[in-house]
Motif scaffolding. Structure first.
Motif, mmCIF file in Angstrom:
data_model
loop_
_atom_site.group_PDB
_atom_site.id
_atom_site.type_symbol
_atom_site.label_atom_id
_atom_site.label_comp_id
_atom_site.label_asym_id
_atom_site.label_seq_id
_atom_site.Cartn_x
_atom_site.Cartn_y
_atom_site.Cartn_z
ATOM 1 N N GLU A 58 -2.749 -3.296 -0.162
ATOM 2 C CA GLU A 58 -3.956 -2.576 0.273
ATOM 3 C C GLU A 58 -4.985 -2.436 -0.836
ATOM 4 N N SER A 59 -4.512 -2.486 -2.110
ATOM 5 C CA SER A 59 -5.458 -2.297 -3.207
ATOM 6 C C SER A 59 -6.285 -3.553 -3.477
ATOM 7 N N VAL A 60 -5.806 -4.704 -2.992
ATOM 8 C CA VAL A 60 -6.481 -5.966 -3.338
ATOM 9 C C VAL A 60 -7.948 -5.996 -2.888
ATOM 10 N N PRO A 61 -8.248 -5.705 -1.603
ATOM 11 C CA PRO A 61 -9.665 -5.708 -1.209
ATOM 12 C C PRO A 61 -10.479 -4.625 -1.924
ATOM 13 N N MET A 62 -9.821 -3.508 -2.241
ATOM 14 C CA MET A 62 -10.528 -2.430 -2.949
ATOM 15 C C MET A 62 -10.942 -2.881 -4.351
ATOM 16 N N ASP A 67 -2.476 7.901 -2.073
ATOM 17 C CA ASP A 67 -2.419 6.714 -2.941
ATOM 18 C C ASP A 67 -3.774 6.013 -2.974
ATOM 19 N N ILE A 68 -4.397 5.928 -1.809
ATOM 20 C CA ILE A 68 -5.725 5.296 -1.730
ATOM 21 C C ILE A 68 -6.720 6.053 -2.617
ATOM 22 N N ASP A 69 -6.633 7.378 -2.580
ATOM 23 C CA ASP A 69 -7.522 8.188 -3.431
ATOM 24 C C ASP A 69 -7.279 7.894 -4.909
ATOM 25 N N LYS A 70 -5.998 7.789 -5.239
ATOM 26 C CA LYS A 70 -5.660 7.493 -6.642
ATOM 27 C C LYS A 70 -6.251 6.147 -7.062
ATOM 28 N N ILE A 71 -6.122 5.164 -6.167
ATOM 29 C CA ILE A 71 -6.660 3.834 -6.487
ATOM 30 C C ILE A 71 -8.176 3.909 -6.668
ATOM 31 N N ASN A 72 -8.829 4.628 -5.773
ATOM 32 C CA ASN A 72 -10.291 4.785 -5.891
ATOM 33 C C ASN A 72 -10.691 5.434 -7.211
ATOM 34 N N ASP A 73 -9.929 6.447 -7.591
ATOM 35 C CA ASP A 73 -10.169 7.126 -8.872
ATOM 36 C C ASP A 73 -10.089 6.144 -10.030
ATOM 37 N N ALA A 103 -3.190 0.377 -14.534
ATOM 38 C CA ALA A 103 -3.311 1.794 -14.153
ATOM 39 C C ALA A 103 -2.734 2.016 -12.753
ATOM 40 N N ILE A 104 -3.001 1.091 -11.838
ATOM 41 C CA ILE A 104 -2.461 1.239 -10.478
ATOM 42 C C ILE A 104 -0.938 1.167 -10.504
ATOM 43 N N GLN A 105 -0.407 0.186 -11.244
ATOM 44 C CA GLN A 105 1.060 0.061 -11.281
ATOM 45 C C GLN A 105 1.708 1.246 -11.994
ATOM 46 N N ASP A 106 1.061 1.765 -13.039
ATOM 47 C CA ASP A 106 1.613 2.939 -13.727
ATOM 48 C C ASP A 106 1.653 4.134 -12.778
ATOM 49 N N GLU A 107 0.651 4.232 -11.916
ATOM 50 C CA GLU A 107 0.534 5.377 -11.022
ATOM 51 C C GLU A 107 1.470 5.249 -9.816
ATOM 52 N N LEU A 108 1.495 4.063 -9.194
ATOM 53 C CA LEU A 108 2.225 3.902 -7.932
ATOM 54 C C LEU A 108 3.538 3.132 -8.074
ATOM 55 N N GLY A 109 3.760 2.551 -9.242
ATOM 56 C CA GLY A 109 4.989 1.782 -9.441
ATOM 57 C C GLY A 109 4.833 0.321 -9.086
#
Lengths: 163, 541
Positions: free
Chosen positions: A43-47, A8-14, A32-38
């Motif tokens: 964890e995505s916030v700091p990224m 999931d982290i990789d997907k977010i980075n992508d 895009a993140i919500q479409d991918e992970l639901g």
């Protein structure tokens, strides 16, 4: 905190790499993140903050402003009931209580088995066929409890087929 | 007309509109497709079109015949095999669902479809089909004119913002044209959040290319090279179709660099909102597009001078932009000749809620509410008497029977303390409790307020509380009367102290409910008017 995998982290980075240079990139990234992970995991916030050179507070502020973004994993079937006036004129108030009773859920809750989430929505643009509900991306009009039961049945069947 | 299908290949139309799909049109289309592949003697192709707007007839199946298109509806899966026959491809049949020629149906025949001319007629993402129905004629004319000539035509047409505020579109464009800058933007407000409205959605699903054409013309007129369509996330089908249409338009050379071999360039992108009603307010929308919380901006500066990313920006509603091509192709006079007073042109009217015939019709301004409710809507779906209608979305007034003679005209509505808004009309039968509706108006404002200004953020919370107090208090008690006065003061504070229409107009449905339907709040119907709005009406008499 929600548990997400390294995949999931990789997907977010992508997603961040692909979108961060867009003008006004925040919403496209969150979508895009919500479409991918639901949902948009904590964890995505700091990224996101680091990719967009913003503070975590700013990112959190945006996520929490919009009803559409979820910070917890929703049920497999996301059920939204339209609460707006047109649907009210066709009895959505009574339908809403019955659906809540039937699913034993209030708004913004997910069933213990992870099957259903219930949320309110204010207009699906299906006002010519009120009352309307949405299940995932599908909109259903002229809703009655009988039709709703049939829809629930069809969802269960679909799950069994998957197994 | 028919440019794509082989000779003698008839076409069968089934809508891909969200509401049609919600009534089962996808299943009907799949069934027809299967039938056409099996039955070799029925030579026809299936086309997915927008909806004609007669939603009580969806799923509607239209068959192209030598006489014209013949309509059948509402069609169920088991009807398909009886409807799609060699005989039905040749003309009108005696099938019980056969409605005759679509264009001859009273609902269709009486309309003045300018903006919606092609919706339901063509394949929405087929550029050739669009061109064969006068598509891009407006753009062609625009390419031969100076920016000022284009802007002047829009001004002369009398076109006003169809999103609800009714601000003259041409004046907005003139301001952006007159503000020199390297980068300007065209932003289409497709955040159609008002209950009872679906015109934007129908247009984007049924004829997205007319919106794209309108945005290109706007870009050429004011010198903008980038456009954004800010679409609400509740419209996934419109999202899909818009993206397909943009891709097609780009391939055909209508978007991108050197449009139609001219020196003009225009890029267009769809951006999704995220379920915030307030983002339909133009400055909140711009904040959202910039990637921020949708907090309303103070005006000035106007978006036309400092808009998206601080640059001069045209922000127009879908229907306003989609009305531009016909003004450019037929001339401003042609458009201006429709309508009455200062409301020129046509309005897509949406009949919704508790009505026998719900749908969209486009008419020149000037028709009365009564005609719409009786002749088009056909009364309540529940067959009970109509008690109240809300016009213009959740911030619009509830109107009792005594006001149904009002003509659809921006000024006539404003005179009675109401708004025409985006042309959505929601009908309620006599089971409605107007105190509950007033409470909901405040509750909605609690949920959807952006929180920037106090009258809206706190006022709406207090509004719910005070309406509860009115409902609960004993009739004729002091507390009941005092709460009513308090609600009246609160409405004044919200109306005059809020930054935007969210807080500023929430009092409209509340005031109209308590003034016209006091009995629902436990007041006597013949009581003294205690409210500004009724007091004004007394003065007007």
């Amino acid at each position: 905190m929600s548990a997400i995998t390294s995949a999931d982290i990789d997907k977010i980075n992508d997603i961040l790499q692909k979108n961060k240079t867009l003008p006004g990139a925040m919403l496209p990234i969150l979508h895009a993140i919500q479409d991918e992970l639901g949902f948009v995991p904590d964890e995505s916030v700091p990224m996101i903050a680091s990719a967009l050179n913003q503070s975590r507070a700013e990112v959190h502020g945006v996520i929490s402003f919009y009803h559409h973004f979820l910070t917890k994993k929703p049920g497999q079937h996301q059920i939204s009931i339209c609460r707006a006036e047109s649907c009210q004129s066709m009895g959505s108030g009574a339908l809403e209580s019955k659906i809540k009773q039937r699913l034993k859920l209030d708004y913004h809750q997910t069933s213990a088995d992870g099957q259903y989430s219930l949320s309110p929505v204010y207009c699906l643009g299906n006002c010519a066929c009120s009352p309307a509900i949405r299940i995932n991306d599908d909109i259903h009009g002229e809703m009655t409890m009988e039709k709703f039961e049939n829809l629930l049945d069809s969802m269960v069947t679909f799950n069994l087929e998957l197994k | 007309m028919n440019t794509k299908s082989p000779v003698n290949q008839k076409r069968i139309f089934v809508s891909l509109d969200t509401t049609a799909i919600s009534k089962g049109s996808n299943k009907i289309a799949a069934h027809i497709s299967h039938l056409l592949s099996e039955e070799t003697e029925i030579c026809a192709t299936l086309v997915r079109n927008g909806s004609r707007g007669m939603f009580w007839l969806e799923p509607l199946v239209e068959i192209e015949t030598p006489l014209g298109r013949v309509a059948y509806g509402p069609v169920t899966e088991k009807d398909v095999v009886d409807i799609i026959t060699a005989e039905s491809l040749n003309g009108i049949t005696d099938h019980p669902l056969c409605l005759g020629l679509t264009e001859e149906l009273p609902w269709m025949k009486s309309q003045q479809r300018l903006t919606f001319a092609r919706v339901g007629l063509i394949d929405p993402i087929d550029v050739d089909s669009y061109i064969s129905h006068q598509g891009f004629d407006g753009l062609k004319n625009a390419l031969t004119q100076t920016p000022q000539e284009i802007v002047s035509q829009i001004k002369d047409s009398g076109l006003r913002g169809r999103g609800g505020a009714a601000f003259p579109t041409g004046i907005k464009w003139q301001t952006v044209l007159d503000t020199p800058d390297q980068q300007k933007y065209i932003v289409c407000n497709a955040d159609e959040g008002d209950s009872g409205t679906f015109a934007d959605r129908m247009l984007m699903e049924g004829d997205p290319l007319v919106l794209i054409e309108g945005m290109i013309i706007a870009g050429i007129a004011v010198g903008a090279t980038q456009g954004y369509i800010y679409l609400r996330s509740e419209y996934p089908q419109a999202h899909k179709i818009l993206n397909q249409a943009i891709a097609q338009a780009k391939t055909a050379g209508y978007l991108g660099k050197n449009i139609c071999d001219s020196q003009h360039s225009f890029e267009l992108e769809v951006r999704l909102g995220a379920g915030a009603y307030i983002c339909g307010e133009e400055t909140s929308l711009l904040e959202s597009l910039e990637g921020k919380r949708g907090l309303v901006r103070a005006k000035p500066p106007l978006p036309a001078i400092e808009g998206l990313f601080g640059q001069p920006t045209v922000v127009n509603n879908v229907i306003s932009l989609a009305s531009v091509p016909i003004i450019l192709s037929r001339g401003s006079e042609y458009y201006r000749d429709f309508g009455i007073g200062r409301s020129r042109g046509t309005l897509p009217i949406q009949l919704a809620g508790n009505v026998a015939r719900a749908g969209l019709l486009e008419l020149a301004f000037g028709i009365s509410l009564k005609e719409l409710l009786n002749d088009y809507a056909g009364g309540c779906k529940t067959k009970k008497p109509i008690r109240s209608v809300q016009v213009g979305g959740p911030l619009g007034a509830y109107l009792p029977a005594s006001q149904w003679d009002t003509q659809l005209d921006y000024e006539a509505f404003s005179k009675i303390g109401a708004v025409l808004g985006h042309g959505g009309i929601v009908v309620f039968d006599d089971s409605v409790n107007m105190a509950a509706q007033a409470r909901f108006a405040m509750e909605f404002c609690v949920v959807e307020s952006c929180g920037k200004c106090t009258p809206c953020r706190i006022g709406s919370v207090r509004g719910v509380e005070v309406i509860d107090k009115i409902i609960e208090a004993d009739a004729n008690s002091d507390q009941k009367q005092q709460s009513r006065i308090l609600l009246h003061d609160l409405c004044d504070t919200m109306e005059f102290g809020s930054l935007c229409a969210m807080g500023g107009m929430t009092p409209f449905p509340v005031r109209s409910a308590i003034n016209y339907f006091p009995e629902d709040f436990g007041f006597s119907a013949t009581g003294q008017p205690s409210d500004k709005q009724s007091a004004n009406e007394e003065c007007d008499k």
